[in-house]
Design an enzyme around this catalytic site. Structure first.
Site, PDB file in Angstrom:
ATOM      1  N   LYS A 197     104.920  79.230  69.981  1.00 55.22           N
ATOM      2  CA  LYS A 197     104.889  79.276  71.456  1.00 55.22           C
ATOM      3  C   LYS A 197     103.759  78.434  72.014  1.00 55.22           C
ATOM      4  O   LYS A 197     102.684  78.388  71.433  1.00 55.22           O
ATOM      5  CB  LYS A 197     104.696  80.737  71.873  1.00 55.22           C
ATOM      6  CG  LYS A 197     104.509  80.956  73.361  1.00 55.22           C
ATOM      7  CD  LYS A 197     104.143  82.403  73.672  1.00 55.22           C
ATOM      8  CE  LYS A 197     102.750  82.500  74.252  1.00 55.22           C
ATOM      9  NZ  LYS A 197     102.357  83.864  74.630  1.00 55.22           N
ATOM     10  N   ASP A 216     102.842  84.789  68.912  1.00 53.49           N
ATOM     11  CA  ASP A 216     102.426  83.384  68.949  1.00 53.49           C
ATOM     12  C   ASP A 216     101.423  83.147  67.821  1.00 53.49           C
ATOM     13  O   ASP A 216     101.128  84.066  67.042  1.00 53.49           O
ATOM     14  CB  ASP A 216     101.850  82.984  70.319  1.00 53.49           C
ATOM     15  CG  ASP A 216     100.695  83.874  70.766  1.00 53.49           C
ATOM     16  OD1 ASP A 216     100.032  84.482  69.907  1.00 53.49           O
ATOM     17  OD2 ASP A 216     100.454  83.958  71.980  1.00 53.49           O
ATOM     18  N   ASN A 243      83.216  98.516 101.264  1.00 44.35           N
ATOM     19  CA  ASN A 243      82.154  98.728 100.266  1.00 44.35           C
ATOM     20  C   ASN A 243      82.400 100.056  99.571  1.00 44.35           C
ATOM     21  O   ASN A 243      82.909 100.999 100.175  1.00 44.35           O
ATOM     22  CB  ASN A 243      80.781  98.756 100.938  1.00 44.35           C
ATOM     23  CG  ASN A 243      80.335  97.369 101.404  1.00 44.35           C
ATOM     24  OD1 ASN A 243      79.202  97.181 101.788  1.00 44.35           O
ATOM     25  ND2 ASN A 243      81.224  96.390 101.382  1.00 44.35           N
ATOM     26  N   ASN A 289      84.233  99.137 105.708  1.00 48.43           N
ATOM     27  CA  ASN A 289      83.982  97.723 105.399  1.00 48.43           C
ATOM     28  C   ASN A 289      84.340  97.384 103.954  1.00 48.43           C
ATOM     29  O   ASN A 289      83.968  96.338 103.434  1.00 48.43           O
ATOM     30  CB  ASN A 289      82.516  97.361 105.665  1.00 48.43           C
ATOM     31  CG  ASN A 289      81.570  98.142 104.759  1.00 48.43           C
ATOM     32  OD1 ASN A 289      82.009  98.953 103.951  1.00 48.43           O
ATOM     33  ND2 ASN A 289      80.283  97.897 104.902  1.00 48.43           N
ATOM     34  N   HIS A 294      91.508  90.176  73.433  1.00 49.02           N
ATOM     35  CA  HIS A 294      92.424  89.034  73.307  1.00 49.02           C
ATOM     36  C   HIS A 294      91.867  88.015  72.317  1.00 49.02           C
ATOM     37  O   HIS A 294      92.609  87.408  71.559  1.00 49.02           O
ATOM     38  CB  HIS A 294      92.636  88.406  74.680  1.00 49.02           C
ATOM     39  CG  HIS A 294      93.608  87.281  74.673  1.00 49.02           C
ATOM     40  ND1 HIS A 294      94.928  87.460  74.353  1.00 49.02           N
ATOM     41  CD2 HIS A 294      93.440  85.967  74.923  1.00 49.02           C
ATOM     42  CE1 HIS A 294      95.539  86.290  74.409  1.00 49.02           C
ATOM     43  NE2 HIS A 294      94.663  85.369  74.749  1.00 49.02           N
ATOM     44  N   ARG A 337     102.148  76.989  76.109  1.00 48.31           N
ATOM     45  CA  ARG A 337     102.314  77.013  77.573  1.00 48.31           C
ATOM     46  C   ARG A 337     102.016  75.624  78.098  1.00 48.31           C
ATOM     47  O   ARG A 337     101.033  75.006  77.699  1.00 48.31           O
ATOM     48  CB  ARG A 337     101.344  78.014  78.206  1.00 48.31           C
ATOM     49  CG  ARG A 337     101.674  79.463  77.868  1.00 48.31           C
ATOM     50  CD  ARG A 337     100.732  80.409  78.592  1.00 48.31           C
ATOM     51  NE  ARG A 337     100.854  81.762  78.084  1.00 48.31           N
ATOM     52  CZ  ARG A 337     101.689  82.683  78.575  1.00 48.31           C
ATOM     53  NH1 ARG A 337     102.485  82.397  79.583  1.00 48.31           N
ATOM     54  NH2 ARG A 337     101.737  83.896  78.042  1.00 48.31           N
ATOM     55  N   ASP A 390     102.378  91.862  69.632  1.00 46.81           N
ATOM     56  CA  ASP A 390     101.516  91.064  70.515  1.00 46.81           C
ATOM     57  C   ASP A 390     100.406  91.956  71.053  1.00 46.81           C
ATOM     58  O   ASP A 390     100.525  93.181  70.993  1.00 46.81           O
ATOM     59  CB  ASP A 390     102.328  90.447  71.661  1.00 46.81           C
ATOM     60  CG  ASP A 390     101.834  89.052  72.023  1.00 46.81           C
ATOM     61  OD1 ASP A 390     100.668  88.731  71.714  1.00 46.81           O
ATOM     62  OD2 ASP A 390     102.604  88.292  72.628  1.00 46.81           O
TER      63      ASP A 390
HETATM   64  C1  R5P Z   1      99.046  85.435  74.959  1.00 47.94           C
HETATM   65  O1  R5P Z   1      98.271  84.686  74.424  1.00 47.94           O
HETATM   66  C2  R5P Z   1      99.141  86.895  74.648  1.00 47.94           C
HETATM   67  O2  R5P Z   1      98.964  87.168  73.300  1.00 47.94           O
HETATM   68  C3  R5P Z   1     100.452  87.447  75.129  1.00 47.94           C
HETATM   69  O3  R5P Z   1     101.508  86.842  74.435  1.00 47.94           O
HETATM   70  C4  R5P Z   1     100.599  87.171  76.590  1.00 47.94           C
HETATM   71  O4  R5P Z   1      99.472  87.624  77.248  1.00 47.94           O
HETATM   72  C5  R5P Z   1     101.801  87.822  77.180  1.00 47.94           C
HETATM   73  O5  R5P Z   1     101.903  87.434  78.495  1.00 47.94           O
HETATM   74  P1  R5P Z   1     103.317  87.404  79.204  1.00 47.94           P
HETATM   75  O6  R5P Z   1     103.894  88.790  79.050  1.00 47.94           O
HETATM   76  O7  R5P Z   1     102.992  87.082  80.657  1.00 47.94           O
HETATM   77  O8  R5P Z   1     104.139  86.351  78.580  1.00 47.94           O
END
Ligand code: R5P
Length: 327
Positions: A198, A175, A40, A38, A131, A200, A225
């Site tokens: 950068k 970014d 679990n 199931n 993050h 989104r 990053d």
């Molecule tokens: C975003 O704020 C993070 O610092 C990275 O730039 C991001 O997580 C990278 O994600 P992806 O590889 O999907 O562009």
């Protein structure tokens, strides 16, 4: 702490957990994870943990939600088995990018993770390069956030800056968030910096990069990053840097999530080398491409931190000097 130390591994990243215990000169605690028809999960600790200082290593890697539930059950087990203290070791923190309410009617899932971990039995958390640092504040228990930087700096100094003079490099922050998060890189490496402007516009994995702020012409660009997920950010950044006249492009990231076809996208990009941490399993994904993807072992930092937590000594020595000064 007087109690004995014992480290268990969930099923998400046993290789990292083993390297940590090797460095601690101990064996991994014996445990088994069973999945019933199931779906679990049952976790059973085979070693006695009564009055012991228990560490459970479980990263957030695919399948992310299964790893999470397994971790919660893994934390619950030692609590019922009378452990003296339980620390969740989360090399890559689950749902870390969901750290604020920036759209109507959404959850702040990283805060929910904090609630769940504490409810399950975590009394401390050890993690790496969150993050966003405010995730620490989502908890009412101590959270130690390690920085992978000392191991990356060592590699840059011993390898990159030997191949090409350091003065030819510029650090490129992925970014604005990375520019803030990794500001101490400028102090420690004493290099000029550029920032990718950068943003989104939606939840597709194609970010928009308006421009590069800073001078990259004729330079060896080292993009920094925290994580690589779809690879979209790096590919867009590299294309922009190429247009701006970069001589070479390299990239470094602590958490190589490399989801979907990220590896293929990155191989097809103008980035000549990727320097990655091992907070999530990555070996299989990059198999056959080790000439482009170089993985740094971050287990020494986790092992030293676990030793310090167990002995009740300061973790400051694990941080770069400029970060230590701010503390
Ligand atoms: C975003 O704020 C993070 O610092 C990275 O730039 C991001 O997580 C990278 O994600 P992806 O590889 O999907 O562009």
């Amino acid at each position: 702490m007087k109690a004995d130390l014992i480290v268990f591994s969930g099923s998400s990243h046993p290789t990292l957990a083993e390297s940590i215990t090797d460095r601690l000169d101990t064996a991994l605690g014996e445990s088994s994870v069973m999945k019933f028809s199931n779906e679990n999960i049952m976790v059973r600790l085979q070693d006695n943990v009564r009055e012991k200082d228990v560490f459970v290593v479980q990263t957030s890697s695919s399948p992310v939600n299964d790893s999470l539930v397994e971790l919660l059950i893994f934390l619950d087990a030692p609590r019922y088995a009378s452990a003296a203290r339980i620390t969740a070791v989360l090399p890559y923190f689950p749902y870390c990018r969901s750290d604020k309410k920036d759209e109507p009617r959404i959850s702040i899932a990283a805060r929910l993770m904090a609630d769940l971990l504490q409810t399950a039995g975590a009394e401390r958390v050890l993690t790496m390069d969150l993050h966003s640092p405010q995730i620490q504040g989502f908890f009412r228990i101590p959270v130690d956030q390690l920085l992978a930087a000392p191991i990356f700096f060592d590699h840059f100094n011993k390898v990159l800056f030997k191949e090409e003079p350091k003065k030819d490099f510029v650090l490129v922050m992925g970014d604005h968030g990375a520019a803030k998060q990794f500001a101490y890189y400028f102090d420690e490496l004493e290099l000029p910096v550029a920032i990718m402007d950068k943003f989104r516009i939606d939840h597709t994995e194609k970010p928009v990069i308006r421009r590069v702020i800073g001078d990259v012409k004729g330079k060896a660009c080292l993009i920094i990053d925290d994580e690589i997920a779809s690879g979209g950010t790096l590919v867009e950044a590299a294309n922009m840097l190429k247009k701006a006249g970069a001589k070479r492009i390299l990239a470094a990231a602590v958490h190589p999530i490399l989801s979907g076809n990220a590896v293929r996208k990155l191989l097809d990009s103008p980035i000549e080398r990727f320097i990655l941490g091992n907070t999530v399993p990555v070996a299989e994904k990059i198999a056959g491409h080790e000439d482009r993807f170089h993985v740094l072992d971050l287990s020494p930092l986790f092992a030293k931190a676990i030793r310090s937590i167990h002995n009740g000594t300061s973790l400051s020595k694990l941080f770069p000097p400029s970060v230590r000064r701010q503390a």
